[in-house]
Every structure is written in C-alpha cells, then in structure tokens.
Design a protein around this motif. Structure first.
Motif, PDB file in Angstrom:
ATOM      1  N   VAL A   1      -3.852 -60.225 -23.648  1.00 48.18           N
ATOM      2  CA  VAL A   1      -2.722 -59.344 -23.383  1.00 48.18           C
ATOM      3  C   VAL A   1      -2.854 -58.115 -24.279  1.00 48.18           C
ATOM      4  CG1 VAL A   1      -0.210 -59.091 -23.316  1.00 48.18           C
ATOM      5  CG2 VAL A   1      -1.262 -61.316 -22.821  1.00 48.18           C
ATOM      6  N   LEU A   2      -2.842 -56.937 -23.664  1.00 42.72           N
ATOM      7  CA  LEU A   2      -2.939 -55.661 -24.373  1.00 42.72           C
ATOM      8  C   LEU A   2      -1.681 -54.847 -24.106  1.00 42.72           C
ATOM      9  CD1 LEU A   2      -4.810 -53.513 -25.892  1.00 42.72           C
ATOM     10  CD2 LEU A   2      -5.251 -52.613 -23.596  1.00 42.72           C
ATOM     11  N   ARG A   3      -1.179 -54.192 -25.147  1.00 38.10           N
ATOM     12  CA  ARG A   3      -0.073 -53.249 -24.965  1.00 38.10           C
ATOM     13  C   ARG A   3      -0.455 -51.914 -25.572  1.00 38.10           C
ATOM     14  NH1 ARG A   3       4.235 -54.975 -28.351  1.00 38.10           N
ATOM     15  NH2 ARG A   3       3.550 -53.367 -29.819  1.00 38.10           N
ATOM     16  N   PHE A   4      -0.175 -50.840 -24.829  1.00 36.90           N
ATOM     17  CA  PHE A   4      -0.370 -49.507 -25.400  1.00 36.90           C
ATOM     18  C   PHE A   4       0.755 -48.587 -24.932  1.00 36.90           C
ATOM     19  CE2 PHE A   4      -2.636 -49.087 -21.347  1.00 36.90           C
ATOM     20  CZ  PHE A   4      -2.310 -47.810 -20.922  1.00 36.90           C
ATOM     21  N   LYS A   5       0.966 -47.529 -25.698  1.00 35.68           N
ATOM     22  CA  LYS A   5       2.005 -46.565 -25.380  1.00 35.68           C
ATOM     23  C   LYS A   5       1.412 -45.441 -24.545  1.00 35.68           C
ATOM     24  CE  LYS A   5       5.812 -43.979 -27.513  1.00 35.68           C
ATOM     25  NZ  LYS A   5       6.481 -43.645 -28.795  1.00 35.68           N
ATOM     26  N   ALA A   6       2.076 -45.102 -23.444  1.00 41.76           N
ATOM     27  CA  ALA A   6       1.615 -44.022 -22.561  1.00 41.76           C
ATOM     28  C   ALA A   6       2.118 -42.700 -23.120  1.00 41.76           C
ATOM     29  CB  ALA A   6       2.114 -44.246 -21.150  1.00 41.76           C
ATOM     30  N   THR A   7       1.307 -42.069 -23.960  1.00 41.49           N
ATOM     31  CA  THR A   7       1.751 -40.877 -24.691  1.00 41.49           C
ATOM     32  C   THR A   7       1.440 -39.577 -23.973  1.00 41.49           C
ATOM     33  OG1 THR A   7      -0.341 -40.792 -25.921  1.00 41.49           O
ATOM     34  CG2 THR A   7       1.471 -42.055 -26.905  1.00 41.49           C
ATOM     35  N   ARG A   8       0.616 -39.626 -22.935  1.00 41.04           N
ATOM     36  CA  ARG A   8       0.198 -38.395 -22.252  1.00 41.04           C
ATOM     37  C   ARG A   8       0.412 -38.543 -20.749  1.00 41.04           C
ATOM     38  NH1 ARG A   8      -3.125 -35.596 -26.049  1.00 41.04           N
ATOM     39  NH2 ARG A   8      -3.489 -36.933 -27.856  1.00 41.04           N
ATOM     40  N   ALA A   9       1.027 -37.525 -20.155  1.00 48.59           N
ATOM     41  CA  ALA A   9       1.306 -37.566 -18.721  1.00 48.59           C
ATOM     42  C   ALA A   9       0.067 -37.167 -17.929  1.00 48.59           C
ATOM     43  CB  ALA A   9       2.466 -36.637 -18.382  1.00 48.59           C
ATOM     44  N   GLY A  10      -0.148 -37.836 -16.813  1.00 45.48           N
ATOM     45  CA  GLY A  10      -1.269 -37.466 -15.949  1.00 45.48           C
ATOM     46  C   GLY A  10      -1.853 -38.661 -15.237  1.00 45.48           C
ATOM     47  N   THR A  11      -2.954 -38.412 -14.557  1.00 44.27           N
ATOM     48  CA  THR A  11      -3.725 -39.468 -13.904  1.00 44.27           C
ATOM     49  C   THR A  11      -4.964 -39.730 -14.746  1.00 44.27           C
ATOM     50  OG1 THR A  11      -4.749 -37.766 -12.494  1.00 44.27           O
ATOM     51  CG2 THR A  11      -2.893 -39.006 -11.578  1.00 44.27           C
TER      52      THR A  11
END
Length: 374
Positions: free
Chosen positions: A152-162
């Motif tokens: 299980v990995l968790r990360f924060k989505a800090t940058r908008a985009g594809t």
C-alpha cells in the motif's frame, strides 16, 4: 532452442536486477522515513473508487466539493496473453488487466492511496512509478513486490495535470515491462476545475482516455509473429526487436482497432469531449481529423494556459496531455497519431462516432461527383 525451463531460469536471473532496487531503494527509503514523524491524516475523509477499463474513466467531480480527501484505489497486476492484431499476440504485463492501465482521477491537494497486488500466479516482480508523485522513484522504491505480495502506497497529489504511471522494476526490466503493457495515467484536476487561458471555468461532457503504446513482437524467418507461453519465454527475442527501436505495432488501448467500429468512442454534436492521451515510451502527434483542439494542454499541466485551435499536438514520450474539443458536425472522426505511417501501418488509429444534425454553413458539398468529359 530457448526452452521454457531455460526461460524461467533466465527470469530468475533477471529478477536480480529489480531486487537491487529493493535493496538500494525500498530498504533505504523506509530507513530514512523512520526518522520522520508519520503523517496523521486520520481526520481526512476517504473516498473509495472502482477503476474502469479505458477509454472510460471512473465517476468523479470536475470541481472539488470540499477539503482534500484520501482517494483509495486497488489495482491487480495481471500477466496474460493479449492479441495485438489478427496475426500477432503478446505476453503482456498489465495494471488491472488492460492496456493502458486505468485512468485515476483526483484533485490537487488530495491524497492517493493505492493497494497494489501481485497475485501468486504471476511470474515477475512488479512495482509502480507515478510521475505525479514526489520521492522514492515516484513510489517505485516503495512498491516492488514479488508474486504473492501486495503493498500500500500513499502520496500527496501536489501538482495538477495528467501524468504517466508505469512499472519500473530496475535495469533492463524497465523498458521490457513498459512495452509489454505496464503503463497508465493519473489526472490531477485543479480543485476549482479546468480553466481556459483567461481563467474562465471550463467543463467537459465526456472524457476518453487514449493510451498509446509501442510493442515489439518478434518474427520467425518466414515473417510469422512468434507466440510464447509466458512473458519470460520471449524475453531475449523481444529485447532484440526492442533494440532496433522499430516497433512492430503502435496502437491505441492495447490493440489494432481497439477504438474503432463498434468500439468507437461516442459523442453528440454540441458536446465537449476531453481527450487524455498518454505515451510512456515514444513521442506522438495526436490529430482529430475533421476537428481541432479547442483547448490543448500539450504537456498536460493544468496551471499552464492551454493553447487554442491546434490541428495537431505533441505528446512527449513519458508524458500525457489533454485536449478539449466541442463537436460541431456529425459523422465518424478519425483520431490518429499523425505520423500517418504509424497510424495506418502500425495501428495508431481510433474513431469517434458523433451524432446530430449537419450544419451546411460549416461544410457543404456544392456539386456531387460527376464524370469529366474527355
């Protein structure tokens, strides 16, 4: 002759390459993390998503409705044979059984929590590298798992985009796993949703995810494509083709014709369609024949102003982009890689079936074809 037994022995040797990453990456990263206080996200709400097979996307809001959340996803790694064309098969390695892997959609500031499962029946170690993530090889250093394991990995989505995600188990295994099907895309929407170059809100009526992939299927001396019992059996032959840098197939969504005919994408006149296009390995040039890119985020990054009215846009290898178009005429539109050799001869073609009323002000046949005298 390269027997199945020899192939499996070779696979064991190959596995030592990714295990170097486990020793030098996945073990170092937890040691570094042990000195830091764990993040307390217990107050954040959780949203569980069910991933769907591309070109479709799971249910989502275009504008965030509240504070950041933890988005829960689960993906199983599936090793299986797939048919690329009428005469060509490939021992594929996939995320959730599809090429490309499913599109994941979250909002900027949200968290992504992925349970990655490598079933015991698989033959290879696998991991996942998110281009959207920060640290530990994009998650690759923390997610390397052998058959019969999950992580299980968790990360924060800090940058908008594809952003592309792909398998990156180390050394020569990396390109082999990618061109065997192990790549997908995540879209991180701005919390306020998409905007045009003037900052005005933009919404889409439909979303389609097109994952372009290049494949390297070996041939026999008579020109017949070879077929193998499992991924490892064809490794050496496939690498020999890969090293020519000449793909046998360049396709959308895992096969020639995967998005044509009765599997074509659909829309109606007056609808705005957002096309997400990824290519994890080679450059591509998407083009919608008979239409345009009204707004194009060529690099896929939504805080950069979109370009307008493009005829063809550029997707760099290892990236994903987005293009929005409002359909104004009915008909069958071809969505192609505008290297037309790759579109026609290699398979990089899709169709969009659009229904509605024709507008003669935009285009009209004034004289039907007639015979020419003399």
């Amino acid at each position: 002759m390269f027997t199945r037994r020899a192939a499996l022995v070779g696979a064991a040797a190959l596995a030592s390459a990714p295990l170097v990453i486990r020793a030098a990456g996945a073990e170092e990263a937890p040691a570094q993390a042990a000195a830091a206080a764990p993040a307390d996200l217990s107050s954040l709400p959780r949203v569980k998503h069910k991933l769907v097979v591309p070109p479709f996307a799971h249910a989502h809001e275009q504008v965030a409705t509240g504070s950041p959340v933890i988005n829960e996803f689960e993906m199983r790694i599936v090793e299986k044979e797939v048919q690329l064309d009428e005469d060509a098969w490939m021992q594929a390695m996939t995320f959730d059984g599809s090429i490309p892997g499913p599109l994941m959609i979250v909002h900027e500031g949200d968290y992504v929590e992925l349970t990655l499962v490598n079933p015991a029946e698989n033959t290879m170690p696998h991991n996942i590298d998110f281009h959207a993530a920060t640290g530990a090889l994009g998650g690759g250093g923390l997610t390397l798992i052998n058959p019969g394991e999950q992580v299980v990995l968790r990360f924060k989505a800090t940058r908008a985009g594809t952003f592309v995600y792909h398998c990156a188990p180390g050394g020569p295994m990396i390109p082999w796993h990618v061109v065997s099907g192990m790549a997908g895309c995540i879209m991180v929407l701005p919390r306020e949703g998409l905007t045009d170059a003037q900052g005005k809100p933009v919404r889409y009526d439909r979303l389609y995810y097109i994952g372009e992939s290049d494949h390297y299927v070996p041939k026999d001396a008579d020109g017949t494509y070879r077929r193998y019992a499992d991924p490892s059996e064809g490794y050496e032959d496939m690498v020999a083709v890969m090293d020519t840098l000449t793909p046998s197939h360049i396709v959308f969504n895992g096969a020639v014709g995967a998005l044509t005919g009765d599997k074509a994408m659909k829309a109606n006149v007056g609808e705005r369609v957002l096309f997400i296009h990824s290519q994890p390995n080679r450059d591509s040039r998407p083009h919608l024949i008979g239409g345009h890119g009204d707004l194009v985020w060529e690099t896929g990054k939504f805080h950069n102003p979109p370009q307008r009215d493009l005829e063809t846009w550029f997707i760099r290898g290892g990236s994903a982009g987005a293009a929005l178009y409002e359909f104004l005429q009915p008909g069958v539109y071809a969505y192609v890689n505008h290297n037309l050799i790759e579109a026609v001869h290699k398979g990089a073609t899709a169709h969009v079936l659009v229904e509605g009323a024709w507008n003669n002000d935009l285009m009209e046949q004034l004289v039907a074809p007639t015979s020419v005298a003399g």
